[in-house]
Design a protein around this motif. Structure first.
Motif, short mmCIF file in Angstrom:
data_model
loop_
_atom_site.label_atom_id
_atom_site.label_comp_id
_atom_site.label_asym_id
_atom_site.label_seq_id
_atom_site.Cartn_x
_atom_site.Cartn_y
_atom_site.Cartn_z
N PRO A 227 10.00 -33.86 10.78
CA PRO A 227 9.76 -32.45 11.47
C PRO A 227 9.29 -32.81 12.69
O PRO A 227 8.38 -33.66 13.08
CB PRO A 227 8.52 -31.94 10.59
N ALA A 228 9.53 -32.08 13.88
CA ALA A 228 9.50 -32.36 15.38
C ALA A 228 8.01 -32.21 15.24
O ALA A 228 7.41 -33.05 16.30
CB ALA A 228 10.07 -31.14 15.80
N ASP A 229 7.32 -31.20 14.75
CA ASP A 229 5.58 -31.05 15.23
C ASP A 229 5.13 -32.32 14.59
O ASP A 229 3.87 -32.86 15.30
CB ASP A 229 5.30 -29.78 14.34
N ASN A 230 5.29 -32.88 13.32
CA ASN A 230 4.83 -34.04 13.12
C ASN A 230 5.01 -35.54 14.02
O ASN A 230 4.18 -36.18 14.08
CB ASN A 230 5.27 -34.65 11.77
N PHE A 231 6.50 -35.57 14.37
CA PHE A 231 6.61 -36.37 15.43
C PHE A 231 5.95 -36.35 16.78
O PHE A 231 5.29 -37.44 17.28
CB PHE A 231 8.13 -36.71 15.55
N ARG A 232 5.79 -35.15 16.95
CA ARG A 232 4.99 -34.89 18.44
C ARG A 232 3.56 -35.23 18.32
O ARG A 232 3.15 -36.03 19.19
CB ARG A 232 5.00 -33.39 18.65
N LYS A 233 2.98 -35.04 17.28
CA LYS A 233 1.62 -35.40 16.85
C LYS A 233 1.58 -37.08 17.06
O LYS A 233 0.47 -37.77 17.50
CB LYS A 233 1.03 -35.14 15.68
N ILE A 234 2.41 -37.88 16.41
CA ILE A 234 2.45 -39.30 16.21
C ILE A 234 2.66 -39.72 17.77
O ILE A 234 2.19 -41.01 18.15
CB ILE A 234 3.60 -39.67 15.39
N LEU A 235 3.58 -39.06 18.75
CA LEU A 235 3.77 -39.65 19.82
C LEU A 235 2.60 -39.49 20.78
O LEU A 235 2.62 -40.47 21.51
CB LEU A 235 5.02 -38.84 20.44
N MET A 236 1.89 -38.42 20.47
CA MET A 236 0.70 -38.44 21.47
C MET A 236 -0.34 -39.52 21.03
O MET A 236 -1.09 -39.83 21.74
CB MET A 236 0.24 -37.00 20.90
N LEU A 237 -0.32 -39.72 19.77
CA LEU A 237 -1.26 -40.83 19.63
C LEU A 237 -0.93 -42.11 19.84
O LEU A 237 -1.53 -42.99 20.35
CB LEU A 237 -1.33 -40.87 17.60
N LEU A 238 0.35 -42.42 19.69
CA LEU A 238 0.96 -43.68 20.33
C LEU A 238 0.90 -43.85 21.93
O LEU A 238 0.55 -45.06 22.41
CB LEU A 238 2.59 -43.88 19.80
N LEU A 239 0.93 -42.68 22.66
CA LEU A 239 0.60 -42.68 24.08
C LEU A 239 -0.85 -43.05 24.16
O LEU A 239 -1.07 -43.80 25.16
CB LEU A 239 0.96 -41.40 24.59
N LEU A 240 -1.68 -42.78 23.48
CA LEU A 240 -2.96 -42.71 23.75
C LEU A 240 -3.37 -44.17 23.37
O LEU A 240 -4.21 -44.66 24.03
CB LEU A 240 -3.80 -41.88 22.80
N THR A 241 -2.88 -44.91 22.22
CA THR A 241 -3.09 -46.16 21.79
C THR A 241 -2.47 -47.35 22.55
O THR A 241 -2.85 -48.49 22.39
CB THR A 241 -2.96 -46.37 20.17
N SER A 242 -1.57 -46.89 23.29
CA SER A 242 -0.83 -47.91 23.98
C SER A 242 -1.62 -48.58 25.02
O SER A 242 -2.39 -47.97 25.87
CB SER A 242 0.52 -47.36 24.90
N GLY A 243 -1.76 -49.93 25.07
CA GLY A 243 -2.68 -50.66 25.96
C GLY A 243 -4.05 -50.55 25.41
O GLY A 243 -4.78 -51.10 26.11
N LEU A 244 -4.46 -50.15 24.12
CA LEU A 244 -5.83 -50.15 23.71
C LEU A 244 -5.91 -51.53 23.40
O LEU A 244 -5.03 -52.19 22.65
CB LEU A 244 -5.85 -49.46 22.48
N ASP A 245 -7.18 -52.13 23.40
CA ASP A 245 -7.50 -53.24 23.07
C ASP A 245 -8.11 -53.29 21.46
O ASP A 245 -8.38 -52.46 21.19
CB ASP A 245 -8.71 -53.97 23.77
N PRO A 246 -7.68 -54.55 20.92
CA PRO A 246 -7.91 -54.30 19.25
C PRO A 246 -9.45 -54.06 19.01
O PRO A 246 -9.77 -53.49 18.05
CB PRO A 246 -7.53 -55.66 18.80
N GLN A 247 -10.20 -54.26 19.90
CA GLN A 247 -11.91 -54.48 19.56
C GLN A 247 -12.31 -53.23 20.76
O GLN A 247 -13.38 -52.98 20.63
CB GLN A 247 -12.56 -55.43 20.13
N GLU A 248 -11.30 -52.42 21.08
CA GLU A 248 -11.80 -51.24 21.84
C GLU A 248 -11.86 -49.99 21.23
O GLU A 248 -10.89 -49.79 20.51
CB GLU A 248 -10.68 -51.38 23.28
N SER A 249 -12.77 -49.25 21.19
CA SER A 249 -13.03 -48.01 20.62
C SER A 249 -11.97 -46.91 21.31
O SER A 249 -11.95 -46.76 22.51
CB SER A 249 -14.33 -47.26 20.90
#
Length: 656
Positions: A227-249
């Protein structure tokens, strides 16, 4: 996880025993003893218990990972985790997330499985698709001739919430009938079932008997969609977590992006929409089919799921192994009297790190665009390494300014250009002159987003007039007098807005990048265009005033005021390969509003550039102070050679 099963025959193990044995193998080969100890400690601190079973619940995982409430992504992510937790028996999904199941999830989410399993990223991509997919029951009923409800083989959830989700999908009157046009690149049912990670895992355990792997039948895969809406939510999460450090909040590192500020959320959502447009047109298609998912990701998003890596590595860091700082805060929540207290969420210790983008002020590149770039350019070249070399709005839109700021950078660069689409009828003298310089063969503007392989897409072009294109160049910039420069392995043309698209370099045509200036050539910057070769014949003067566009190309005029992106899908043969999603001819003509060049490198590259600038300044000052005027060219040249200004491949200006 410590029980012994060595006294049983591998081929006669129960499914629970196979899962436990595979989890043990993963922990032995994919984790250090400290990571394993931390995983057990974190799991124990988070787990609920019913009878003798310990398991993790959706809200517990959401609080531990600090998923933003504004995204409403927790149910979607928990669906993915519950499905992958059933590995390698995916037909048993959703799984109860015990310790063994979480080992499966973390191993696959962080790509650690590659250390012991032979299968590649393509199988992981299919696994992610199946974990997010739902099924078109209406089409399945018509296919089977059975009017009873078809059981969902992978997403049957015990909770009422998931039951309501399935009810909504069943009540869809038209079903999910999208992309009726055949796809030439889709190879059919055999393409869906080849090379399963599940079979590779069973081979690892030396289980050779026929085992139900848990794959959905191939005809179910063809009816499945995300579903497009579900994938949009995952994309927003992946954009947010890209570059995140494993020990970073997550909440601390990106507080400005996930705060209640609606403007920031809208910008992040807009970036996700541009990415979603690569798969489907959300206005026409409710979901993404596997053939589109499998075709788009390898070219446009090879690093799409890398944002899961640091997020799930949070489970491998236990704060009980070291003292907590005094400023750490607890995530535990109060509960009403008479209810079971939620598991205490251990606070995560975070080390201070540099910001992902070292410079805040830029016209095009911000954290959202940076995250979008990391979906197809390795994050190691981007995060905490980009430096703004040139900005047209600051240094001026001119070739001279561009040359001064960019030419001395000895590492890869990223060029970004943004503008507004211009009408087919020129407005003003500059637009008219630019339009007159283009070849008479014109294509309609591209669509703002469509996953369909047919149609011109011009009907939706008016909904967004802002365009953003870019170039990743692995070689230093230089002037080109006779031929283009660039390398097929480190040159990439792409579009970011309003449609995400990537055009890899071709090895058959090497007209990658040209930067020309008078008097030998006309001034322009072109990507994917033939190098301009002015003709000396007077009869060809009119022809030489026209710019030559490549099949897939980006060209900026001499003043960097106007640009054109050409996509001649039918001709092929260009320096860059055509779009894998927009299989039609289109052309984007736009007025440039912002132009930036970013250097990919660290302090060493910056020092090298500063040293070169300092050397140029000293050379210019030395030339200024040389006292010539003897009237004897030989004497003047000898003075310049003594000063080190000519000879050794130095021209010394106009002296010959």
């Amino acid at each position: 996880m410590g029980q012994s099963i060595s006294d049983q025959q591998p081929g006669r193990l129960s499914r629970e025993e196979v899962v436990h044995q595979l989890a043990m193998r993963f922990t032995e080969k994919c984790y250090t003893p400290l990571e394993l100890h931390s995983l057990k400690d974190v799991f124990k601190s988070l787990a609920d218990q019913q009878s003798d079973i310990e398991f993790l619940k959706e809200d517990t995982i959401a609080r531990f990972l600090e998923l933003p409430d504004a995204f409403r992504v927790s149910p979607v992510l928990f669906q993915i985790i519950s499905y992958i937790g059933a590995f390698p028996f995916l037909r048993d999904a959703p799984a109860v997330l015990g310790l063994d199941q979480m080992v499966m999830v973390i191993t696959i989410m962080t790509n650690r499985y590659k250390r012991v399993l032979a299968r590649g990223s393509r199988d992981r991509t299919k696994l992610f698709f199946k974990s997010m997919a739902v099924y078109d029951r209406e089409s399945l009923e018509l296919r089977s001739g059975d009017k009873e409800t078809v059981k969902d083989p992978t997403h049957e959830q015990p909770s009422s919430r998931r039951s309501r989700t399935r009810s909504r999908s069943r009540s869809h009157v038209q079903g999910f009938r999208v992309d009726q046009v055949g796809d030439d690149d889709f190879e059919g049912e055999d393409d869906v079932d080849e090379g399963d990670l599940e079979m590779s895992a069973l081979e690892l355990l030396d289980i050779h008997e026929a085992v139900n792997k848990g794959d959905a039948p191939s005809h179910l895969m063809q009816e499945a969609m995300i579903p497009a809406d579900n994938f949009r939510k995952i994309l927003m999460l992946l954009l947010l977590t890209s570059g995140l450090d494993p020990q970073e909040s997550l909440s601390t590192a990106h507080s400005s992006r996930i705060a209640t500020d609606r403007h920031e959320l809208e910008k992040l959502r807009s970036t996700a929409e541009n990415i979603l447009a690569s798969f489907i047109n959300p206005e026409k298609s409710p979901g993404i089919r596997y053939r589109d998912f499998n075709r788009v990701i390898p070219t446009c998003f090879p690093y799409l799921f890398h944002g899961f890596h640091p997020l799930f590595e949070h489970f491998l860091f236990s704060n009980t192994l070291r003292p907590l700082p005094s400023h750490s805060h607890s995530h535990s929540q109060q509960t009403n009297p008479g209810t079971q207290a939620a598991p205490s969420i251990p606070p995560v210790i975070h080390e201070p790190v540099q910001p992902l983008l070292l410079q805040d002020k830029a016209d095009i590149l911000d954290l959202n665009v940076l995250s979008q770039l990391s979906l197809f350019i390795p994050g190691s070249d981007l995060f905490r390494r980009l430096r703004l070399l040139y900005s047209g709005n600051e240094a001026g839109f001119s070739m001279r300014s561009f040359e001064t700021k960019v030419f001395n950078w000895r590492a890869p660069t990223i060029l970004l250009v943004r503008g507004t689409r211009i009408d087919s009828v020129p407005d003003g003298a500059q637009e008219a002159a630019f339009a007159a310089s283009l070849p008479p063969r014109r294509f309609p503007p591209g669509a703002t987003g469509s996953g369909s392989s047919s149609g011109s897409g011009s009907s939706s072009s008016s909904s967004s007039s802002r365009l953003t294109f870019g170039l990743y160049l692995g070689q230093p910039w230089r002037h080109t007098a006779k031929e283009c420069f660039g390398d097929p392995d480190s040159t990439l043309l792409f579009q970011l807005e309003p449609f995400h698209d990537v055009f890899p370099a071709s090895r058959l045509n090497r007209d990658y990048v040209a930067l020309t200036k008078p008097p030998s050539n006309r001034a322009l910057l072109s990507v994917g265009c033939p190098h301009p070769r002015p003709s000396k014949a007077s009869a060809a003067r009119r022809r030489d005033t026209l710019l030559s566009l490549g099949a897939v190309s980006l060209l900026l005029d001499d003043s960097f005021g106007h640009a054109v992106f050409n996509h001649d899908y039918t001709s092929r043969g260009g320096a860059f390969r055509p779009s894998v999603t927009r299989r039609f001819d289109f052309q984007e003509r736009f007025e440039v509003q912002s132009l930036e060049v970013w250097g990919c490198g660290g302090d060493a590259e910056a020092r090298a550039q500063a040293e070169h600038w300092a050397w140029e300044a000293r050379e210019a000052e030395a030339r200024r102070k040389v006292n010539l005027g003897t009237g004897d060219m030989a004497t003047d040249r000898a003075l310049l050679e003594m000063a080190g200004l000519v000879g050794a491949n130095r021209s010394g200006g106009s002296m010959a």
